[in-house]
Motif scaffolding. Structure first.
Motif, mmCIF file in Angstrom:
data_model
loop_
_atom_site.group_PDB
_atom_site.id
_atom_site.type_symbol
_atom_site.label_atom_id
_atom_site.label_comp_id
_atom_site.label_asym_id
_atom_site.label_seq_id
_atom_site.Cartn_x
_atom_site.Cartn_y
_atom_site.Cartn_z
ATOM 1 N N VAL A 33 0.851 -1.189 0.000
ATOM 2 C CA VAL A 33 0.000 0.000 0.000
ATOM 3 C C VAL A 33 0.890 1.243 0.000
ATOM 4 O O VAL A 33 2.110 1.152 0.091
ATOM 5 N N SER A 34 0.270 2.407 -0.106
ATOM 6 C CA SER A 34 1.003 3.640 0.149
ATOM 7 C C SER A 34 0.118 4.485 1.047
ATOM 8 O O SER A 34 -1.086 4.236 1.160
ATOM 9 N N GLY A 35 0.723 5.451 1.698
ATOM 10 C CA GLY A 35 -0.119 6.224 2.596
ATOM 11 C C GLY A 35 0.592 7.407 3.190
ATOM 12 O O GLY A 35 1.769 7.660 2.907
ATOM 13 N N ARG A 36 -0.152 8.145 3.951
ATOM 14 C CA ARG A 36 0.445 9.228 4.690
ATOM 15 C C ARG A 36 -0.203 9.288 6.075
ATOM 16 O O ARG A 36 -1.372 8.961 6.248
ATOM 17 N N GLY A 37 0.606 9.685 7.046
ATOM 18 C CA GLY A 37 0.103 9.889 8.395
ATOM 19 C C GLY A 37 -0.064 11.380 8.599
ATOM 20 O O GLY A 37 -0.517 12.092 7.700
ATOM 21 N N SER A 38 0.314 11.848 9.778
ATOM 22 C CA SER A 38 0.115 13.257 10.053
ATOM 23 C C SER A 38 1.315 14.116 9.661
ATOM 24 O O SER A 38 1.259 15.341 9.746
ATOM 25 N N GLN A 39 2.401 13.461 9.225
ATOM 26 C CA GLN A 39 3.590 14.284 8.901
ATOM 27 C C GLN A 39 3.357 15.065 7.612
ATOM 28 O O GLN A 39 2.654 14.605 6.723
ATOM 29 N N GLU A 50 11.064 20.848 -8.489
ATOM 30 C CA GLU A 50 10.664 20.422 -7.157
ATOM 31 C C GLU A 50 9.389 19.582 -7.238
ATOM 32 O O GLU A 50 8.506 19.858 -8.035
ATOM 33 N N TYR A 51 9.346 18.513 -6.471
ATOM 34 C CA TYR A 51 8.109 17.735 -6.433
ATOM 35 C C TYR A 51 7.829 17.354 -4.991
ATOM 36 O O TYR A 51 8.703 17.463 -4.127
ATOM 37 N N THR A 52 6.634 16.908 -4.745
ATOM 38 C CA THR A 52 6.221 16.567 -3.393
ATOM 39 C C THR A 52 5.946 15.077 -3.288
ATOM 40 O O THR A 52 5.204 14.530 -4.094
ATOM 41 N N VAL A 53 6.610 14.431 -2.341
ATOM 42 C CA VAL A 53 6.295 13.031 -2.034
ATOM 43 C C VAL A 53 5.273 13.053 -0.920
ATOM 44 O O VAL A 53 5.593 13.362 0.218
ATOM 45 N N ASP A 54 4.028 12.768 -1.241
ATOM 46 C CA ASP A 54 3.070 12.794 -0.129
ATOM 47 C C ASP A 54 2.501 11.441 0.209
ATOM 48 O O ASP A 54 1.796 11.300 1.191
ATOM 49 N N LEU A 55 2.808 10.425 -0.607
ATOM 50 C CA LEU A 55 2.415 9.061 -0.240
ATOM 51 C C LEU A 55 3.671 8.206 -0.126
ATOM 52 O O LEU A 55 4.474 8.140 -1.061
ATOM 53 N N HIS A 56 3.840 7.560 1.000
ATOM 54 C CA HIS A 56 5.012 6.731 1.266
ATOM 55 C C HIS A 56 4.651 5.262 1.088
ATOM 56 O O HIS A 56 3.560 4.844 1.467
ATOM 57 N N GLN A 57 5.579 4.472 0.527
ATOM 58 C CA GLN A 57 5.343 3.031 0.398
ATOM 59 C C GLN A 57 5.269 2.404 1.788
ATOM 60 O O GLN A 57 6.153 2.624 2.611
ATOM 61 N N LYS A 58 4.234 1.635 2.014
ATOM 62 C CA LYS A 58 4.075 0.921 3.284
ATOM 63 C C LYS A 58 3.593 -0.493 2.984
ATOM 64 O O LYS A 58 3.262 -0.821 1.838
ATOM 65 N N VAL A 59 3.544 -1.315 4.004
ATOM 66 C CA VAL A 59 2.991 -2.656 3.881
ATOM 67 C C VAL A 59 1.849 -2.761 4.882
ATOM 68 O O VAL A 59 1.996 -2.364 6.037
ATOM 69 N N LYS A 60 0.705 -3.265 4.414
ATOM 70 C CA LYS A 60 -0.413 -3.513 5.324
ATOM 71 C C LYS A 60 -0.435 -4.981 5.682
ATOM 72 O O LYS A 60 -0.329 -5.830 4.796
ATOM 73 N N ILE A 61 -0.507 -5.276 6.965
ATOM 74 C CA ILE A 61 -0.687 -6.672 7.330
ATOM 75 C C ILE A 61 -2.014 -6.833 8.056
ATOM 76 O O ILE A 61 -2.444 -5.957 8.804
ATOM 77 N N THR C 29 -4.578 5.472 3.830
ATOM 78 C CA THR C 29 -3.843 4.372 3.222
ATOM 79 C C THR C 29 -4.501 4.053 1.893
ATOM 80 O O THR C 29 -5.725 3.974 1.802
ATOM 81 N N VAL C 30 -3.665 3.896 0.844
ATOM 82 C CA VAL C 30 -4.142 3.743 -0.528
ATOM 83 C C VAL C 30 -3.717 2.384 -1.075
ATOM 84 O O VAL C 30 -2.556 2.000 -0.937
ATOM 85 N N THR C 31 -4.661 1.666 -1.706
ATOM 86 C CA THR C 31 -4.361 0.355 -2.303
ATOM 87 C C THR C 31 -4.899 0.320 -3.725
ATOM 88 O O THR C 31 -6.020 0.755 -3.981
ATOM 89 N N ASN C 32 -4.087 -0.191 -4.664
ATOM 90 C CA ASN C 32 -4.582 -0.417 -6.018
ATOM 91 C C ASN C 32 -5.434 -1.678 -6.036
ATOM 92 O O ASN C 32 -4.963 -2.741 -5.623
ATOM 93 N N VAL C 33 -6.654 -1.561 -6.496
ATOM 94 C CA VAL C 33 -7.565 -2.700 -6.531
ATOM 95 C C VAL C 33 -8.261 -2.737 -7.884
ATOM 96 O O VAL C 33 -8.081 -1.846 -8.718
ATOM 97 N N SER C 34 -9.032 -3.788 -8.119
ATOM 98 C CA SER C 34 -9.935 -3.781 -9.266
ATOM 99 C C SER C 34 -11.280 -4.267 -8.760
ATOM 100 O O SER C 34 -11.372 -4.852 -7.676
ATOM 101 N N GLY C 35 -12.308 -3.984 -9.512
ATOM 102 C CA GLY C 35 -13.603 -4.405 -8.997
ATOM 103 C C GLY C 35 -14.708 -4.176 -9.985
ATOM 104 O O GLY C 35 -14.499 -3.707 -11.098
#
Ligand code: ATP
Ligand code: ATP
Ligand code: ATP
Ligand code: MG
Ligand code: MG
Ligand code: MG
Lengths: 112, 112, 112
Positions: A33-39, A50-61, C29-35
């Protein structure tokens, strides 16, 4: 039955899997997944732009647990996923009303 | 309103979609995931090196249902996803408190 | 604490992120899905063969919220994701029983 859902750093996945196995809850489902918290968004530079990284790669378990208390599973994830730096992630617990194991047809706590 | 969440074999997706349509619950969301259940990790060999496959490719499907009983949807998935071999997957049911259809603004059971 | 889960058009993600930030709920949190929803499958042609597109690319967003009412978050997503054409998506609200912030160990509403 509870669903423990955590969003963690990708490079903490192996440690979290180990922590879960040690606490007796080895089963899990993993999603990129990707996401952002409060930072605030991070600014970067690419070829002078200049560009903005506003979604960080994460893993959802996702761990569905029945016989182990959800709190123990949460603690195991929290300890294994912790670095102390911003972006370590979040853990949430949701109620689950029913469970079925497809191979055996078992239902309820024994299906988890 | 319930969320029926299932983790199944990727090659059973077409059959599960057909089963869901037949039971009157065609809507679903599909996510590529990986995971492990209670089976021990599988050992493999690659160029003489031993490695462990501990996460298997799976597909997660999510069906929010309102007018069809969740049990019927669970049964349809279970039958379509079944092979009898380890790794067939799990089905979970979670409570849903509200639903909205974005196009129409409809809310509740008619939005599902 | 609530989980607001939405499945939206991929090209509406930027607008939805903006809407969420404006309503005071920037974390997601963002996830690529299909549906597929209730619309019939779309037929296409490829090299003379007819095929059916029955799963559409979508983006799933998950926002866990505590201090902002879930309804406000739902409304922000609905407004930002709306085009009026079929396929705009759905928004669901689920109950969340516990939350933990990994870095600080904070629990409950302050962890969200
Ligand atoms: N309220 C939330 N809803 C949905 N996802 C969230 C939420 N908070 C965090 N996440 C997910 O967890 C990831 C990591 O969050 P993060 O650890 O940055 O949270 P934070 O509150 O900003 O804490 P920190 O100050 O330690 O960075 C985010 O990228 C996002 O995917
Ligand atoms: N308790 C659980 N929590 C989260 N995900 C699970 C859980 N159990 C199973 N899964 C998911 O379902 C997938 C398939 O599980 P699997 O069918 O192997 O379960 P099992 O209990 O080992 O049953 P079997 O003995 O038939 O293999 C796993 O790869 C994982 O993604
Ligand atoms: N009941 C549902 N369960 C799970 N996912 C759903 C459900 N309904 C919709 N979705 C997801 O939302 C996406 C978009 O749905 P869509 O907007 O087409 O719904 P719809 O009811 O057909 O409305 P519309 O008539 O406006 O197209 C689907 O591709 C699917 O991923
Ligand atoms: Mg952060
Ligand atoms: Mg197994
Ligand atoms: Mg539709």
């Amino acid at each position: 039955i509870k669903l423990v859902m955590a969003v963690i750093r990708p490079d903490k996945l192996a440690e979290v899997k180990r922590g879960l196995a040690e606490v007796g809850a080895p089963s899990l489902t993993v999603t990129n997944v990707s996401g952002r918290g409060s930072q605030p968004a991070k600014k970067g530079q690419w070829r002078g732009e200049e560009y903005t990284v506003d979604l960080h790669q994460k893993v959802k378990i996702e761990c569905i647990v029945a016989d182990i208390p959800a709190e123990d599973v949460v603690d195991a994830i929290r300890e294994a996923a912790h670095t102390g730096e911003p972006g370590d992630g979040k853990i949430f617990v949701l109620p689950v009303e029913a469970a079925v194991q497809v191979r055996t047809g078992k239902e309820g706590m024994t299906a988890v």
